[in-house]
Design an enzyme around this catalytic site. Structure first.
Site, mmCIF file in Angstrom:
data_model
loop_
_atom_site.group_PDB
_atom_site.id
_atom_site.type_symbol
_atom_site.label_atom_id
_atom_site.label_comp_id
_atom_site.label_asym_id
_atom_site.label_seq_id
_atom_site.Cartn_x
_atom_site.Cartn_y
_atom_site.Cartn_z
ATOM 1 N N THR A 121 0.814 -1.110 0.098
ATOM 2 C CA THR A 121 -0.088 0.045 0.119
ATOM 3 C C THR A 121 0.900 1.250 -0.060
ATOM 4 O O THR A 121 1.912 1.294 0.701
ATOM 5 C CB THR A 121 -0.834 -0.075 1.102
ATOM 6 N N ASP A 122 0.240 2.233 -0.763
ATOM 7 C CA ASP A 122 1.177 3.606 -0.424
ATOM 8 C C ASP A 122 1.169 4.173 0.900
ATOM 9 O O ASP A 122 1.890 4.840 1.160
ATOM 10 C CB ASP A 122 0.272 4.769 -1.376
ATOM 11 N N GLU A 123 0.216 3.381 1.830
ATOM 12 C CA GLU A 123 0.460 4.191 3.235
ATOM 13 C C GLU A 123 1.695 3.739 4.097
ATOM 14 O O GLU A 123 2.090 4.360 4.890
ATOM 15 C CB GLU A 123 -0.706 3.337 4.020
ATOM 16 N N TYR A 145 -1.479 -0.293 11.188
ATOM 17 C CA TYR A 145 -1.671 -0.916 9.809
ATOM 18 C C TYR A 145 -0.466 -0.827 8.739
ATOM 19 O O TYR A 145 0.167 -1.635 8.545
ATOM 20 C CB TYR A 145 -3.031 -0.403 9.355
ATOM 21 N N LYS A 149 2.279 -3.352 7.208
ATOM 22 C CA LYS A 149 2.534 -3.720 5.937
ATOM 23 C C LYS A 149 3.989 -3.443 5.450
ATOM 24 O O LYS A 149 4.471 -4.011 4.914
ATOM 25 C CB LYS A 149 1.631 -2.684 5.089
HETATM 26 P P1 NAD Z 1 -9.809 -7.235 2.694
HETATM 27 O O1 NAD Z 1 -9.676 -6.804 4.202
HETATM 28 O O2 NAD Z 1 -10.921 -7.087 2.004
HETATM 29 O O3 NAD Z 1 -9.519 -8.639 2.593
HETATM 30 C C1 NAD Z 1 -8.474 -9.132 3.196
HETATM 31 C C2 NAD Z 1 -8.640 -10.864 2.856
HETATM 32 O O4 NAD Z 1 -7.538 -11.338 3.590
HETATM 33 C C3 NAD Z 1 -9.609 -11.370 3.479
HETATM 34 O O5 NAD Z 1 -10.488 -12.238 2.687
HETATM 35 C C4 NAD Z 1 -9.664 -11.986 4.802
HETATM 36 O O6 NAD Z 1 -10.034 -13.114 5.193
HETATM 37 C C5 NAD Z 1 -7.971 -12.529 4.380
HETATM 38 N N1 NAD Z 1 -7.288 -12.732 5.644
HETATM 39 C C6 NAD Z 1 -6.931 -12.113 6.499
HETATM 40 N N2 NAD Z 1 -6.004 -12.666 7.351
HETATM 41 C C7 NAD Z 1 -5.653 -13.648 6.827
HETATM 42 C C8 NAD Z 1 -4.769 -14.740 7.327
HETATM 43 N N3 NAD Z 1 -4.119 -14.595 8.613
HETATM 44 N N4 NAD Z 1 -4.519 -15.888 6.541
HETATM 45 C C9 NAD Z 1 -5.178 -15.833 5.071
HETATM 46 N N5 NAD Z 1 -6.275 -14.851 4.857
HETATM 47 C C10 NAD Z 1 -6.369 -13.705 5.895
HETATM 48 O O7 NAD Z 1 -8.587 -6.418 2.116
HETATM 49 P P2 NAD Z 1 -8.433 -5.707 0.552
HETATM 50 O O8 NAD Z 1 -8.944 -4.282 0.544
HETATM 51 O O9 NAD Z 1 -8.978 -6.679 -0.381
HETATM 52 O O10 NAD Z 1 -6.925 -5.519 0.516
HETATM 53 C C11 NAD Z 1 -6.012 -6.677 0.034
HETATM 54 C C12 NAD Z 1 -4.605 -6.384 0.117
HETATM 55 O O11 NAD Z 1 -4.270 -5.104 -0.737
HETATM 56 C C13 NAD Z 1 -3.964 -6.128 1.241
HETATM 57 O O12 NAD Z 1 -2.786 -6.758 1.588
HETATM 58 C C14 NAD Z 1 -3.994 -4.724 1.647
HETATM 59 O O13 NAD Z 1 -3.017 -4.078 2.458
HETATM 60 C C15 NAD Z 1 -3.858 -4.034 0.236
HETATM 61 N N6 NAD Z 1 -4.034 -2.789 -0.364
HETATM 62 C C16 NAD Z 1 -5.317 -2.359 -0.009
HETATM 63 C C17 NAD Z 1 -5.903 -1.331 -0.410
HETATM 64 C C18 NAD Z 1 -7.398 -0.765 -0.347
HETATM 65 O O14 NAD Z 1 -7.682 0.196 -0.707
HETATM 66 N N7 NAD Z 1 -8.304 -1.651 0.082
HETATM 67 C C19 NAD Z 1 -4.854 -0.204 -1.229
HETATM 68 C C20 NAD Z 1 -3.823 -0.824 -1.432
HETATM 69 C C21 NAD Z 1 -3.158 -2.067 -0.936
HETATM 70 P P1 TYD Z 2 -10.362 4.336 4.625
HETATM 71 O O1 TYD Z 2 -11.278 3.978 3.748
HETATM 72 O O2 TYD Z 2 -10.300 3.805 6.116
HETATM 73 O O3 TYD Z 2 -8.783 4.077 4.053
HETATM 74 P P2 TYD Z 2 -7.506 4.707 4.558
HETATM 75 O O4 TYD Z 2 -7.605 5.278 5.966
HETATM 76 O O5 TYD Z 2 -6.848 3.329 4.484
HETATM 77 O O6 TYD Z 2 -6.971 5.584 3.504
HETATM 78 O O7 TYD Z 2 -10.432 5.828 4.695
HETATM 79 C C1 TYD Z 2 -10.184 6.842 3.506
HETATM 80 C C2 TYD Z 2 -10.387 8.277 4.310
HETATM 81 O O8 TYD Z 2 -11.768 8.552 4.475
HETATM 82 C C3 TYD Z 2 -9.406 8.553 5.189
HETATM 83 O O9 TYD Z 2 -8.956 9.850 5.061
HETATM 84 C C4 TYD Z 2 -10.326 8.551 6.540
HETATM 85 C C5 TYD Z 2 -11.741 8.858 5.884
HETATM 86 N N1 TYD Z 2 -12.706 8.467 6.689
HETATM 87 C C6 TYD Z 2 -13.954 9.005 7.211
HETATM 88 O O10 TYD Z 2 -13.935 10.132 6.986
HETATM 89 N N2 TYD Z 2 -14.849 8.451 7.801
HETATM 90 C C7 TYD Z 2 -15.137 7.135 7.875
HETATM 91 O O11 TYD Z 2 -16.015 6.545 8.566
HETATM 92 C C8 TYD Z 2 -13.957 6.301 7.298
HETATM 93 C C9 TYD Z 2 -14.251 4.786 7.456
HETATM 94 C C10 TYD Z 2 -12.974 6.842 6.922
#
Ligand code: NAD
Ligand code: TYD
Length: 332
Positions: A121-123, A145, A149
């Site tokens: 992630t960019d985070e 988090y 990562k």
């Molecule tokens: P999500 O929370 O929807 O899915 C995570 C999945 O991992 C779930 O199916 C969960 O059951 C599984 N999981 C959790 N712990 C586990 C373990 N110990 N063993 C096996 N499976 C496990 O998350 P997402 O949004 O689909 O994110 C997927 C990946 O992409 C993550 O690594 C996250 O850090 C990365 N990512 C997410 C975003 C975003 O905006 N959502 C952006 C950049 C990167």
């Molecule tokens: P989020 O979807 O939790 O992603 P991340 O924190 O990983 O970027 O949040 C996106 C943005 O939205 C972040 O600046 C926090 C804000 N946010 C709210 O303002 N209210 C909410 O209830 C949530 C879940 C997020």
């Protein structure tokens, strides 16, 4: 290819599995712990092309079972992913995102898997006031988090340098689209708007995120899987940046609601102000984002409107309890 997709029952992993089966004709094995965020239903349409192994990535026996006779590559999405949950309970984040990555890397090394893709992630770069992060930017994570990562990413790099395991890391910006658990900003605001519930905006609503449609991220990951150089990091950023309040206003407009539903609430501790990701390196591999924010948001809202059977059990189950505890009010 025969791919092991860890965390493939979650949001991005299931969308990626769908692309690999439908667009590339792959056979996929999904290893997933099925936490609150993982659901077998997310893979139901893939039929026999996807096999689900229920287990944790930090369990070596389950990882060995999922690798079976061998896979061409491991793509690791498995993670605890929500910043707010990492603030109230960081332990599971370290167990899965750090220790789990280590167990997977060791399994890839000892069983001779040719390629390992870590989804990150960019985070991990922290917050940036101006300009955009490149792959050379320092790692300065702010939340439990993003710190967990970053720990996973550093282990991946160590397996390249120490053992010459063919690793690549893909760092995505904020994703949105179908199948996203409604704890995250966009699906939370969409479902609250569809129910006439208040939309809880942290702080002044001016934090900036770089939104990426989930199918574009999947295409970026496929480019890196096919063409990424071993040991390298590739950023995959969305085509536009928006403040949270702009996103919320657009959701209200597209769902026919007024701004009286906006509810400014206490800010998240340590809230990163702005993320912005430069993607020149993955562009050089031939990737380009195809879905603009307005179009992607419309597709996302339509999907949630049309798939009440997907989110109804979530909104009446674990998420309802989480919401009440975290936001101090019940869902309508
Ligand atoms: P999500 O929370 O929807 O899915 C995570 C999945 O991992 C779930 O199916 C969960 O059951 C599984 N999981 C959790 N712990 C586990 C373990 N110990 N063993 C096996 N499976 C496990 O998350 P997402 O949004 O689909 O994110 C997927 C990946 O992409 C993550 O690594 C996250 O850090 C990365 N990512 C997410 C975003 C975003 O905006 N959502 C952006 C950049 C990167
Ligand atoms: P989020 O979807 O939790 O992603 P991340 O924190 O990983 O970027 O949040 C996106 C943005 O939205 C972040 O600046 C926090 C804000 N946010 C709210 O303002 N209210 C909410 O209830 C949530 C879940 C997020």
């Amino acid at each position: 290819m025969r791919l092991l997709i860890c965390g493939g029952a979650g949001f991005i992993g299931s969308n990626f599995a769908r692309q690999r089966v439908n667009d590339h004709g792959d056979e996929v094995v999904v290893l997933d712990k099925l936490t609150y965020a993982g659901r077998p239903e997310n893979l139901a349409d893939l039929g026999a092309a996807a096999t689900l192994v229920h287990g944790a990535i930090e369990d070596p026996a389950k990882v060995a079972e999922a690798i079976g006779e061998g896979v061409d590559a491991i793509v690791n999405f498995a993670a605890e992913t929500h910043v707010d949950r990492s603030i109230s309970g960081p332990d599971a984040f370290v167990e899965t995102n750090v220790r789990g990555s280590l167990v997977l890397l060791e399994a890839a090394r000892t069983s001779g898997v040719a390629r390992y893709v870590q989804i990150s992630t960019d985070e991990v770069y922290g917050s940036i006031a101006e300009g955009s992060f490149t792959e050379e930017s320092p790692i300065v994570p702010s939340s439990p988090y993003s710190a967990s990562k970053a720990g996973g990413d550093l282990l991946v790099q160590s397996y390249f340098h120490t053992y010459r395991l063919e690793t690549v890391i893909c760092r995505g910006s904020n994703n949105y689209g179908p199948y996203q658990y409604p704890e995250k900003l966009i699906p939370l605001m969409v479902l609250n708007a569809l129910h006439g519930d208040k939309l809880p905006v942290y702080g002044d609503g001016l934090n900036v995120r770089n939104w990426l449609f989930v199918e574009d991220f999947g295409r970026g990951i496929s480019h890196v899987l096919a063409h990424g150089a071993p040991g390298e990091v590739y950023n995959v950023g969305g085509p536009s940046e928006s403040t949270n309040i702009e996103v919320v206003r657009e959701i209200l407009a597209q769902t026919g609601n007024g701004e009286s539903l906006i509810d400014y609430i206490t800010d998240r501790p340590g809230h990163d102000r702005r993320y912005s990701l430069g993607s020149e390196k993955v562009r050089a591999l031939g990737w380009e984002a195809q879905v603009g924010f307005e179009d992607g948001l419309k597709r996302t809202i339509d999907w949630y409107r049309d798939n009440a059977a997907w989110w109804e059990p979530i909104r009446s189950g674990e998420f309802r309890e989480y919401y009440e505890k975290h936001y101090g009010r019940a869902l309508g």
